[in-house]
Design a protein around this motif. Structure first.
Motif, mmCIF file in Angstrom:
data_model
loop_
_atom_site.group_PDB
_atom_site.id
_atom_site.type_symbol
_atom_site.label_atom_id
_atom_site.label_comp_id
_atom_site.label_asym_id
_atom_site.label_seq_id
_atom_site.Cartn_x
_atom_site.Cartn_y
_atom_site.Cartn_z
ATOM 1 N N VAL A 110 0.835 -1.191 0.000
ATOM 2 C CA VAL A 110 0.000 0.000 0.000
ATOM 3 C C VAL A 110 0.873 1.246 0.000
ATOM 4 C CG1 VAL A 110 -1.840 -1.183 1.271
ATOM 5 C CG2 VAL A 110 -0.147 0.168 2.540
ATOM 6 N N ALA A 111 0.261 2.364 -0.369
ATOM 7 C CA ALA A 111 0.855 3.678 -0.141
ATOM 8 C C ALA A 111 0.014 4.360 0.925
ATOM 9 C CB ALA A 111 0.868 4.506 -1.420
ATOM 10 N N ALA A 112 0.655 5.125 1.800
ATOM 11 C CA ALA A 112 -0.061 5.782 2.884
ATOM 12 C C ALA A 112 0.682 7.055 3.277
ATOM 13 C CB ALA A 112 -0.196 4.851 4.088
ATOM 14 N N VAL A 113 -0.010 7.926 3.996
ATOM 15 C CA VAL A 113 0.594 9.186 4.429
ATOM 16 C C VAL A 113 0.503 9.318 5.944
ATOM 17 C CG1 VAL A 113 0.070 10.349 2.253
ATOM 18 C CG2 VAL A 113 -1.544 10.516 4.175
ATOM 19 N N ALA A 114 1.368 10.156 6.487
ATOM 20 C CA ALA A 114 1.293 10.542 7.894
ATOM 21 C C ALA A 114 1.507 12.039 7.963
ATOM 22 C CB ALA A 114 2.346 9.817 8.717
ATOM 23 N N ASN A 115 0.570 12.754 8.576
ATOM 24 C CA ASN A 115 0.678 14.201 8.747
ATOM 25 C C ASN A 115 0.978 14.529 10.197
ATOM 26 O OD1 ASN A 115 0.148 15.529 6.178
ATOM 27 N ND2 ASN A 115 -1.857 14.564 6.275
ATOM 28 N N ASP A 116 1.933 15.427 10.398
ATOM 29 C CA ASP A 116 2.293 15.863 11.744
ATOM 30 C C ASP A 116 1.827 17.302 11.954
ATOM 31 O OD1 ASP A 116 3.944 15.781 14.298
ATOM 32 O OD2 ASP A 116 4.822 17.492 13.244
ATOM 33 N N TYR A 117 1.183 17.547 13.083
ATOM 34 C CA TYR A 117 0.712 18.897 13.407
ATOM 35 C C TYR A 117 1.433 19.467 14.626
ATOM 36 C CZ TYR A 117 -3.009 17.557 10.207
ATOM 37 O OH TYR A 117 -3.699 17.139 9.103
ATOM 38 N N VAL A 124 4.958 12.566 5.821
ATOM 39 C CA VAL A 124 5.621 11.609 4.948
ATOM 40 C C VAL A 124 4.622 10.859 4.073
ATOM 41 C CG1 VAL A 124 7.606 11.243 6.462
ATOM 42 C CG2 VAL A 124 5.585 9.808 6.729
ATOM 43 N N LEU A 125 5.085 10.479 2.897
ATOM 44 C CA LEU A 125 4.420 9.532 2.007
ATOM 45 C C LEU A 125 5.292 8.299 1.949
ATOM 46 C CD1 LEU A 125 2.510 8.539 -0.310
ATOM 47 C CD2 LEU A 125 3.999 9.816 -1.881
ATOM 48 N N VAL A 126 4.695 7.128 2.186
ATOM 49 C CA VAL A 126 5.477 5.896 2.194
ATOM 50 C C VAL A 126 4.771 4.810 1.402
ATOM 51 C CG1 VAL A 126 6.368 6.434 4.500
ATOM 52 C CG2 VAL A 126 4.386 4.919 4.267
ATOM 53 N N THR A 127 5.528 3.799 1.030
ATOM 54 C CA THR A 127 4.945 2.524 0.610
ATOM 55 C C THR A 127 5.223 1.530 1.730
ATOM 56 O OG1 THR A 127 6.930 1.797 -0.583
ATOM 57 C CG2 THR A 127 5.253 3.002 -1.828
ATOM 58 N N LEU A 128 4.275 0.616 1.928
ATOM 59 C CA LEU A 128 4.363 -0.333 3.028
ATOM 60 C C LEU A 128 3.874 -1.692 2.559
ATOM 61 C CD1 LEU A 128 4.587 -1.053 6.107
ATOM 62 C CD2 LEU A 128 2.208 -0.269 6.305
ATOM 63 N N ASP A 129 4.677 -2.716 2.798
ATOM 64 C CA ASP A 129 4.264 -4.085 2.504
ATOM 65 C C ASP A 129 3.625 -4.655 3.775
ATOM 66 O OD1 ASP A 129 3.961 -6.773 1.878
ATOM 67 O OD2 ASP A 129 5.805 -6.835 0.691
ATOM 68 N N SER A 147 0.433 18.678 5.566
ATOM 69 C CA SER A 147 0.260 19.124 4.182
ATOM 70 C C SER A 147 -0.232 18.068 3.200
ATOM 71 C CB SER A 147 1.600 19.659 3.672
ATOM 72 O OG SER A 147 2.609 18.662 3.801
ATOM 73 N N LEU A 148 -0.242 16.803 3.581
ATOM 74 C CA LEU A 148 -0.490 15.745 2.605
ATOM 75 C C LEU A 148 -1.946 15.296 2.618
ATOM 76 C CD1 LEU A 148 2.759 13.662 3.159
ATOM 77 C CD2 LEU A 148 2.378 15.641 1.669
ATOM 78 N N GLY A 149 -2.540 15.225 1.429
ATOM 79 C CA GLY A 149 -3.954 14.891 1.295
ATOM 80 C C GLY A 149 -4.184 13.434 0.942
ATOM 81 N N SER A 150 -5.385 13.151 0.416
ATOM 82 C CA SER A 150 -5.786 11.777 0.115
ATOM 83 C C SER A 150 -5.187 11.311 -1.209
ATOM 84 C CB SER A 150 -7.311 11.671 0.071
ATOM 85 O OG SER A 150 -7.857 12.594 -0.844
ATOM 86 N N LEU A 151 -4.670 10.103 -1.209
ATOM 87 C CA LEU A 151 -3.961 9.542 -2.354
ATOM 88 C C LEU A 151 -4.913 8.975 -3.401
ATOM 89 C CD1 LEU A 151 -1.350 7.552 -0.280
ATOM 90 C CD2 LEU A 151 -0.792 9.499 -1.751
ATOM 91 N N TYR A 152 -4.414 8.924 -4.638
ATOM 92 C CA TYR A 152 -5.101 8.186 -5.699
ATOM 93 C C TYR A 152 -4.050 7.445 -6.513
ATOM 94 C CZ TYR A 152 -7.335 7.013 -10.084
ATOM 95 O OH TYR A 152 -7.786 6.323 -11.187
ATOM 96 N N PHE A 153 -4.297 6.147 -6.770
ATOM 97 C CA PHE A 153 -3.367 5.347 -7.567
ATOM 98 C C PHE A 153 -4.035 4.904 -8.853
ATOM 99 C CE2 PHE A 153 -1.373 1.098 -8.486
ATOM 100 C CZ PHE A 153 -0.188 1.625 -8.987
ATOM 101 N N ASP A 154 -3.409 5.239 -9.979
ATOM 102 C CA ASP A 154 -3.859 4.829 -11.310
ATOM 103 C C ASP A 154 -3.036 3.615 -11.711
ATOM 104 O OD1 ASP A 154 -4.454 4.478 -13.960
ATOM 105 O OD2 ASP A 154 -3.862 6.490 -14.602
ATOM 106 N N ASP A 155 -3.581 2.426 -11.469
ATOM 107 C CA ASP A 155 -2.829 1.201 -11.713
ATOM 108 C C ASP A 155 -2.545 1.004 -13.192
ATOM 109 O OD1 ASP A 155 -1.817 -1.509 -10.844
ATOM 110 O OD2 ASP A 155 -3.431 -2.140 -12.183
ATOM 111 N N GLU A 156 -3.485 1.358 -14.049
ATOM 112 C CA GLU A 156 -3.312 1.134 -15.488
ATOM 113 C C GLU A 156 -2.099 1.871 -16.025
ATOM 114 O OE1 GLU A 156 -5.778 1.662 -19.699
ATOM 115 O OE2 GLU A 156 -6.755 2.109 -17.786
ATOM 116 N N ASN A 157 -1.885 3.082 -15.538
ATOM 117 C CA ASN A 157 -0.765 3.889 -16.024
ATOM 118 C C ASN A 157 0.398 3.947 -15.043
ATOM 119 O OD1 ASN A 157 -1.916 4.981 -18.596
ATOM 120 N ND2 ASN A 157 -3.478 5.744 -17.177
ATOM 121 N N GLY A 158 0.282 3.255 -13.914
ATOM 122 C CA GLY A 158 1.380 3.204 -12.955
ATOM 123 C C GLY A 158 1.722 4.545 -12.352
#
Length: 201
Positions: A110-117, A124-129, A147-158
């Motif tokens: 997966v890809a995921a984010v963590a925001n610090d206030y 950070v933006l990370v990939t996690l197995d 600062s980091l918002g909600s992710l979107y992954f386009d698998d067809e175009n990588g």
């Protein structure tokens, strides 16, 4: 699969983590307990895979440490039954910030984010197995920026898209080996509003 927050009406308490497996044909509903997790409302599909979904559990904000019940789970459905195939628990990884907004990149990754206030840690933006907890940092922003918002992954175009309130839409291209490289950002400053969410049309 339907995510469930299981919050009290006044948000004073949260029940144990759970999602619901709903059969739209028979109207049958099966509760799937996510032991040790809370606030499991976010569910996203796994690309090209009808048998798995990813569930993000944020923990309960009123707890002394919300990360104690925060995590990300991979669920597997087979013959009308759903089970936890893999789970990452924030409390077991003290050196990693509590991750949210997970989107599947395929398989157990997966890809995921963590925001610090607080001003003490970077956004950070990370990939996690989820299978072995292997984590790779793709991007960082200054501590305290949230600062980091909600992710979107386009698998067809990588392509992985990350809304960033400090710079616009950040784009990451997946290479043949599964790693990601950042491409040119897309500025949205002309709108006068920071980028927070991105959705496909």
């Amino acid at each position: 699969v339907v995510g469930l927050s299981r919050m009290a009406f006044d948000f004073s308490a949260a029940g144990p983590g759970m999602v619901a497996l709903v059969n739209l044909t028979t109207k049958d509903v099966q509760g799937i307990a996510l032991e040790g997790l809370t606030s499991c409302s976010a569910v996203t599909p796994v690309p090209n895979d009808d048998a798995h979904v990813v569930v993000t559990c944020q923990g309960f904000v009123a707890d002394t440490d919300p990360r104690d019940k925060a995590g990300i789970a991979l669920l597997e459905e087979s013959e009308g039954e759903a089970n936890v195939a893999a789970v990452w628990r924030a409390k077991d990884h003290a050196d990693v910030p509590s991750l949210g907004g997970a989107v599947s990149l395929g398989g157990s990754i997966v890809a995921a984010v963590a925001n610090d206030y607080s001003g003490t840690a970077a956004d950070v933006l990370v990939t996690l197995d989820l299978a072995d907890a292997t984590l790779t940092t793709l991007a960082e922003n200054a501590p305290g920026s949230g600062s980091l918002g909600s992710l979107y992954f386009d698998d067809e175009n990588g392509r992985l898209f990350l809304p960033d309130t400090t710079s616009g839409i950040r784009r990451f291209a997946r290479d043949a080996d599964g790693t990601f490289a950042e491409e040119a950002k897309v500025s949205v400053s002309s709108t006068g509003m920071p980028a927070r969410h991105i959705y496909p049309l």
